[in-house]
Design a protein around this motif. Sequence first.
Motif, mmCIF file in Angstrom:
data_model
loop_
_atom_site.group_PDB
_atom_site.id
_atom_site.type_symbol
_atom_site.label_atom_id
_atom_site.label_comp_id
_atom_site.label_asym_id
_atom_site.label_seq_id
_atom_site.Cartn_x
_atom_site.Cartn_y
_atom_site.Cartn_z
ATOM 1 N N LEU A 167 0.843 -1.192 0.000
ATOM 2 C CA LEU A 167 0.000 0.000 0.000
ATOM 3 C C LEU A 167 0.878 1.241 0.000
ATOM 4 N N THR A 168 0.556 2.170 -0.859
ATOM 5 C CA THR A 168 1.363 3.381 -0.965
ATOM 6 C C THR A 168 0.578 4.595 -0.522
ATOM 7 N N PHE B 153 3.733 -4.002 3.014
ATOM 8 C CA PHE B 153 4.527 -2.789 2.850
ATOM 9 C C PHE B 153 3.611 -1.578 2.934
ATOM 10 N N ILE B 154 3.930 -0.656 3.808
ATOM 11 C CA ILE B 154 3.254 0.640 3.780
ATOM 12 C C ILE B 154 4.307 1.639 3.332
ATOM 13 N N TYR B 155 4.119 2.112 2.135
ATOM 14 C CA TYR B 155 5.184 2.767 1.396
ATOM 15 C C TYR B 155 4.806 4.223 1.180
ATOM 16 N N VAL B 156 5.706 5.113 1.510
ATOM 17 C CA VAL B 156 5.416 6.529 1.321
ATOM 18 C C VAL B 156 6.265 7.078 0.189
ATOM 19 N N THR B 157 5.635 7.800 -0.691
ATOM 20 C CA THR B 157 6.393 8.436 -1.762
ATOM 21 C C THR B 157 5.633 9.656 -2.249
ATOM 22 N N ILE C 89 -3.231 2.321 -3.731
ATOM 23 C CA ILE C 89 -2.671 3.656 -3.555
ATOM 24 C C ILE C 89 -3.645 4.493 -2.746
ATOM 25 N N VAL C 90 -3.113 5.205 -1.766
ATOM 26 C CA VAL C 90 -3.921 6.155 -1.009
ATOM 27 C C VAL C 90 -3.393 7.543 -1.345
ATOM 28 N N VAL C 91 -4.205 8.332 -2.032
ATOM 29 C CA VAL C 91 -3.770 9.680 -2.385
ATOM 30 C C VAL C 91 -4.200 10.624 -1.272
ATOM 31 N N MET C 92 -3.238 11.380 -0.741
ATOM 32 C CA MET C 92 -3.537 12.284 0.364
ATOM 33 C C MET C 92 -3.227 13.717 -0.030
ATOM 34 N N GLN D 268 -3.355 17.623 2.247
ATOM 35 C CA GLN D 268 -3.721 18.412 3.416
ATOM 36 C C GLN D 268 -4.323 17.561 4.538
ATOM 37 N N GLY D 269 -3.680 16.433 4.795
ATOM 38 C CA GLY D 269 -4.102 15.605 5.910
ATOM 39 C C GLY D 269 -5.381 14.832 5.678
ATOM 40 N N ARG D 270 -5.858 14.840 4.456
ATOM 41 C CA ARG D 270 -7.093 14.118 4.171
ATOM 42 C C ARG D 270 -6.876 13.112 3.048
ATOM 43 N N ILE D 271 -7.557 11.991 3.147
ATOM 44 C CA ILE D 271 -7.478 11.014 2.071
ATOM 45 C C ILE D 271 -8.345 11.496 0.916
ATOM 46 N N GLN D 272 -7.765 11.590 -0.265
ATOM 47 C CA GLN D 272 -8.531 12.034 -1.424
ATOM 48 C C GLN D 272 -9.130 10.845 -2.169
ATOM 49 N N GLN D 273 -8.393 9.775 -2.239
ATOM 50 C CA GLN D 273 -8.900 8.603 -2.942
ATOM 51 C C GLN D 273 -8.091 7.378 -2.550
ATOM 52 N N ILE D 274 -8.786 6.242 -2.463
ATOM 53 C CA ILE D 274 -8.120 4.969 -2.236
ATOM 54 C C ILE D 274 -8.488 4.049 -3.386
ATOM 55 N N GLY D 275 -7.515 3.370 -3.961
ATOM 56 C CA GLY D 275 -7.865 2.448 -5.033
ATOM 57 C C GLY D 275 -6.643 1.770 -5.609
ATOM 58 N N THR D 276 -6.883 0.876 -6.556
ATOM 59 C CA THR D 276 -5.765 0.258 -7.249
ATOM 60 C C THR D 276 -5.140 1.315 -8.155
#
Lengths: 284, 401
Positions: free
Chosen positions: B34-35, B205-209, B222-225, B227-235
């Motif tokens: 997960l990124t 793996f919890i991967y930050v990039t 992928i978790v797109v963040m 300003q401290g908020r999750i914008q979208q989670i998905g493949t």
Amino acid sequence: MKNRRPLFAVPYVVWMALFVVAPIVMVVIYAFTTAAFDPTMNNFTGMGTYLSIFTRSFELALIATLVCLLIGYPISYMMAKEGPGFQRIATVLIMLPMWVNFLLRTYAWMSILENNGLLNQFFSAIGLFDLINGLFGTDIQYFRMIRTQGAVVLGMVYNYLPFMILPIYSVIVKLDHSLTEAAQDLGANSVTVFRKVILPLSLPGVLSGVTMVFVPAVSTFAISRLLGGGTHMMLGDLIEQQFLGGAYNPHLGSAIALVMMIIVVICMWVMNRFGEGEEQAVML
Amino acid sequence: MSKELIRLVNCSMAFDGELVLDNMNLYFNDSEFLTLLGPSGCGKTTTLRIIGGFITPTSGEVLFDGVRMNDIPPHLRQVNTVFQRYALFPHLNVFENVAFGLRIGRTEEKEVNGKKKKVKVRIPQEEIRQRVLEMLEVVSLKGFENRRINELSGGQQQRVAIARALVNRPKVLLLDEPLGALDLRLRKDMQSELKRIQQQMGITFIYVTHDQEEALAMSDTIVVMDQGRIQQIGTPEDIYNEPKNAFVADFIGESNILDGIMHEDYVVEFFNRKFKCLDKGFAPMEPVDVVIRPEDIDIVPKEQGQLRGTVTSVTFKGVHYDTIVDFKGFKWLIQTTDYHPVGETIGIILNPDDIHIMHKSQYSGMFGDYSSYSEEYEEMDDVTMLDEEEEGSSREDGHEE
Ligand SMILES: Nc1ncnc2c1ncn2[C@@H]1O[C@H](COP(=O)(O)OP(=O)(O)OP(=O)(O)O)[C@@H](O)[C@H]1O
Ligand SMILES: [Mg+2]
């Protein structure tokens, strides 16, 4: 080109030559000459007579250094863990006694440790002596604290403790906190973090603290005279006597000083080697 | 079905009253890659630090296997971290840095004579040596065992940090921009190496990039963040093909984002023209953001195009040309393998699956316009295109309401 020194180093070189090298050279010259400045080794032949003073000085200095380390390290460690406000106040408190004249501080301890000094008066006021005498059938009026080796060590510890605390503190406070986190992350509890990360990384501070306490402690004077009652003469007092006292003999004094200096340098060298070895040992 | 390992429930984090993480809800599955992806300062490291146990969330819960972990210190958590700034031990050599975790050993609960006891498990010297050397080989640092840390380059240090964490074979590995200091080539090699290790050892793996390409290439999720908020989670495919808002569309790859109106299911209007699309479920006449990926656009001779525009700049990018095309004052980025010189008028065709529709969000109008791409042509355009531009902007304003 390579050996050209920048111009701004000149004052430093002059300073070193004037105040560091010149005195040492003079000590060496005095040590190897007679009163008429003829070369001689006689100043050293009688050195054996002072063996007891040498051993006592190094022994007491060693004890004082160890006590300083045992008290100073935890204090430094705790200080470094606190907030910046606390650190400022603590630093000032530690430095504060150093602003009072060295002799004055030692006189103060005299009046505290005296047989009828503050401490004994306090014990007597809370009825400690009555209690002990009642229990054991003794007849104690005071504890003998002054004119003991303990008092001398106390005086040295009190005077030199800041020189132990400050270097250790300044090393620990600069340690990268992320190293602690990394060690915790790898499974280290706080004891292991201390043992495997903080302690080895603070060794340079410990080494300079030990040096800064041990060296002046070996050559300390007045403390033993005032708190040890003269019965526990130390090297500093012996040397002082040769220059200022009735036994006026600066050539002998220089010889003693030189021998002491050499022993101290050897001690420091061994200790630094030991320090490096320690680091290596942690590595393996 | 994969098993859930870690879950963040309504996690918020504030530093000095400033909200850095805003009500995070996220779970991590066993053996998942997960990124966390987002711009600098969006709270990625903070999220990792909460999972690693270095900070406690201001509110909310951290669950490992359903057990609340908020107050469990880092050394008792079954996770290891590759720190953003390495945090290698300067007093130890490479070998000892990597061996650090193995030498400590773990306390495990074991049944001894029917009673549960905490037993300190020590790893034998020889096994430690083997595992460390093996791991150093994996990160291509064979022969560096006796180097001191300050004798290594940044990239080498980074690989020591990876080895130091991986050698413990944790259930979960947190990696905070672990490849940031590597050059492109080594980065690609390490990417596939990390991916291989992750699959082989079955580690989560919890991967930050903040490198979107890296995220797309390596992740299961992928978790797109921002300003401290999750914008979208998905493949990666979901995120790329179906971005939820203009921020995601812009952050993941290049996108042209324009204002449109959804007339009915499968019909969207922009540039005063109706286009077929594959999206539905919007309110009738709902103002929307329309995303068109630069590589999806087909260039055709101008007579055959649905829209017609003028090429204002061309940049060679190796595989393709970045071609900026002016459509009535709105500049699009089109990626094409064919060269179209500046000044040429071209036509484009948009197929229904090239068009992606998003609801309006706080990010609408902030991204997806390539007008600033080439300043010098902008100035020339101002004279001739003034009328049309005004017309265009008033129409856009209409869409906002
Ligand atoms: N200990 C702290 N005290 C105060 N503010 C902090 C602290 N740690 C982080 N912040 C703030 O929290 C926000 C998020 O920080 P974080 O380190 O999580 O960002 P990031 O997403 O990892 O960014 P980058 O990609 O630059 O590493 C930033 O605005 C940062 O200034
Ligand atoms: Mg970060």
